[in-house]
Write an enzyme that holds these catalytic residues in place. Structure first.
Site, PDB file in Angstrom:
ATOM      1  N   CYS A   1       7.661  -1.637  -1.931  1.00 56.54           N
ATOM      2  CA  CYS A   1       8.821  -2.531  -1.982  1.00 56.54           C
ATOM      3  C   CYS A   1       9.962  -2.073  -1.096  1.00 56.54           C
ATOM      4  O   CYS A   1      10.637  -2.899  -0.470  1.00 56.54           O
ATOM      5  CB  CYS A   1       9.303  -2.701  -3.422  1.00 56.54           C
ATOM      6  SG  CYS A   1      10.017  -1.205  -4.176  1.00 56.54           S
TER       7      CYS A   1
ATOM      8  N   HIS B   1      12.545  -0.487  -7.967  1.00 58.25           N
ATOM      9  CA  HIS B   1      12.095  -1.677  -7.241  1.00 58.25           C
ATOM     10  C   HIS B   1      13.280  -2.247  -6.470  1.00 58.25           C
ATOM     11  O   HIS B   1      14.419  -2.248  -6.961  1.00 58.25           O
ATOM     12  CB  HIS B   1      11.547  -2.714  -8.219  1.00 58.25           C
ATOM     13  CG  HIS B   1      10.881  -3.884  -7.572  1.00 58.25           C
ATOM     14  ND1 HIS B   1      10.015  -3.770  -6.522  1.00 58.25           N
ATOM     15  CD2 HIS B   1      10.967  -5.220  -7.836  1.00 58.25           C
ATOM     16  CE1 HIS B   1       9.577  -4.965  -6.164  1.00 58.25           C
ATOM     17  NE2 HIS B   1      10.146  -5.861  -6.946  1.00 58.25           N
TER      18      HIS B   1
ATOM     19  N   ASP C   1      10.883 -11.760  -3.089  1.00 56.26           N
ATOM     20  CA  ASP C   1      10.282 -10.460  -3.400  1.00 56.26           C
ATOM     21  C   ASP C   1       8.879 -10.376  -2.827  1.00 56.26           C
ATOM     22  O   ASP C   1       7.969 -11.066  -3.270  1.00 56.26           O
ATOM     23  CB  ASP C   1      10.247 -10.247  -4.921  1.00 56.26           C
ATOM     24  CG  ASP C   1       9.736  -8.865  -5.297  1.00 56.26           C
ATOM     25  OD1 ASP C   1       9.664  -7.975  -4.423  1.00 56.26           O
ATOM     26  OD2 ASP C   1       9.412  -8.663  -6.483  1.00 56.26           O
TER      27      ASP C   1
ATOM     28  N   GLU D   1       0.832  -1.213   0.000  1.00 57.92           N
ATOM     29  CA  GLU D   1       0.000   0.000   0.000  1.00 57.92           C
ATOM     30  C   GLU D   1       0.860   1.255   0.000  1.00 57.92           C
ATOM     31  O   GLU D   1       2.004   1.244   0.457  1.00 57.92           O
ATOM     32  CB  GLU D   1      -0.965  -0.008   1.187  1.00 57.92           C
ATOM     33  CG  GLU D   1      -0.336  -0.295   2.537  1.00 57.92           C
ATOM     34  CD  GLU D   1      -0.225   0.929   3.421  1.00 57.92           C
ATOM     35  OE1 GLU D   1      -0.136   2.051   2.868  1.00 57.92           O
ATOM     36  OE2 GLU D   1      -0.195   0.768   4.654  1.00 57.92           O
TER      37      GLU D   1
ATOM     38  N   ARG E   1       0.662  -2.338  12.348  1.00 58.41           N
ATOM     39  CA  ARG E   1       0.001  -3.304  11.464  1.00 58.41           C
ATOM     40  C   ARG E   1      -0.464  -2.673  10.160  1.00 58.41           C
ATOM     41  O   ARG E   1      -1.548  -2.960   9.654  1.00 58.41           O
ATOM     42  CB  ARG E   1      -1.157  -3.999  12.188  1.00 58.41           C
ATOM     43  CG  ARG E   1      -0.729  -4.689  13.468  1.00 58.41           C
ATOM     44  CD  ARG E   1      -1.856  -5.457  14.116  1.00 58.41           C
ATOM     45  NE  ARG E   1      -2.195  -6.646  13.324  1.00 58.41           N
ATOM     46  CZ  ARG E   1      -1.534  -7.806  13.394  1.00 58.41           C
ATOM     47  NH1 ARG E   1      -0.502  -7.949  14.194  1.00 58.41           N
ATOM     48  NH2 ARG E   1      -1.921  -8.837  12.650  1.00 58.41           N
TER      49      ARG E   1
END
Length: 296
Positions: free
Chosen positions: A85, A123, A137, A55, A80
């Site tokens: 990435c 990434h 990943d 998110e 939480r």
């Protein structure tokens, strides 16, 4: 895996803290044996992708995001939340290193096959060495559920098929499953260019053309599907097709974030006007079944 290179970056206060490692394992619901084995790696990878959402809510709210592992731990484990990435793979890399795995961070380029080398650093992935090297990943939103060997070939995980191939210019190219997005990323078996990762992480939070600046994105993987919230459009994608519905109010958004993604600690009412404005710009008054979401 490359040799004679620096280890995974760790924050001294986080290193060797078994209570923090136990809190991470509890966060992902892992209760099995803990040690540098393939089965432990496989299970932890699977548990994290099924438990922690991808998110970009902080980016949407203008909250700075970086690679500081203490900040990431507090956000993802204590509060939480999820992350992207640069956060999710950083957290996983820390945890695996604490367990005793040989972990290497690597820079990758999503859609490098289309965008060229300007994509590199957009990434972060991990490479883990056991009897052979594995691609790990957690930060693609809809990618591998379990590690795959760093070997050219096709890898089936349930109904989903992934592929690794070598390119002509010395990179590995990862190909996602049939309905996965993004479809590809490229990387080399070498230690990450950390300044490049930091620069790309910062740019993707600020550049007006960044997908992460433009759109609210939340995703959570299941074994055979992925649930995606892109702005107001909530989709479930699987080999059987796509189901869609629209989120129509701040309360519905808060309910979806909580029920589907397990996210509660966000300022939904501050987020909502931007979500609505972007939806109206892209889709106007179209109904859910008339909307085609390109990308994530």
């Amino acid at each position: 895996m490359a040799d004679n290179a620096p280890p995974v970056l760790l924050i001294p206060a986080m290193a060797g803290n078994q209570m923090l490692l136990r809190a991470y394992l509890d966060r992902i619901g892992y209760q099995g044996p803990v040690g540098p084995t393939l089965e432990c790696l496989r299970q932890i990878h699977l548990r994290q992708v099924l438990s922690i959402p991808y998110e970009n809510i902080d980016v949407q709210l203008g909250v700075p995001v970086d690679g500081d592992i203490e900040r990431i731990f507090e956000k993802v484990v204590v509060r939480r939340r999820g992350g992207w990435c640069y956060e999710l793979n950083a957290l996983l890399g820390w945890a695996l290193s604490e367990i005793g795995f040989d972990v290497m961070r690597a820079s990758a380029g999503v859609l490098r096959d289309q965008r060229g080398d300007t994509a590199l650093g957009n990434h972060l992935i991990l490479l883990v060495r056991l009897n052979q090297t594995y691609l790990v990943d957690e930060g693609l939103g809809d990618g591998i559920r379990e590690p795959i060997p760093l070997m050219a070939g096709t890898y089936r995980q349930g109904p989903l098929t992934f592929r690794l191939a070598k390119t002509g210019d010395g990179y590995w190219r990862f190909h996602s499953h049939s309905f996965g997005y993004p479809p590809t990323f490229d990387f080399r078996d070498e230690y990450a260019d950390e300044p490049l990762l930091a620069a790309r992480c910062a740019a993707l939070q600020k550049a007006p053309e960044s997908t992460f600046v433009q759109n609210l994105i939340c995703q959570i993987m299941a074994l055979e599907a992925v649930t995606c919230l892109t702005g107001r459009v909530l989709r479930v994608k699987s080999t059987d097709g796509v189901s869609k519905r629209l989120v129509d109010s701040p309360d519905e958004l808060a309910e979806a974030l909580d029920r589907v993604f397990g996210i509660r600690d966000v300022e939904v009412r501050r987020l909502w006007p931007k979500v609505v404005a972007r939806h109206d710009f892209l889709f106007g008054d179209k109904q859910a079944d008339q909307i085609e979401v390109a990308g994530m």
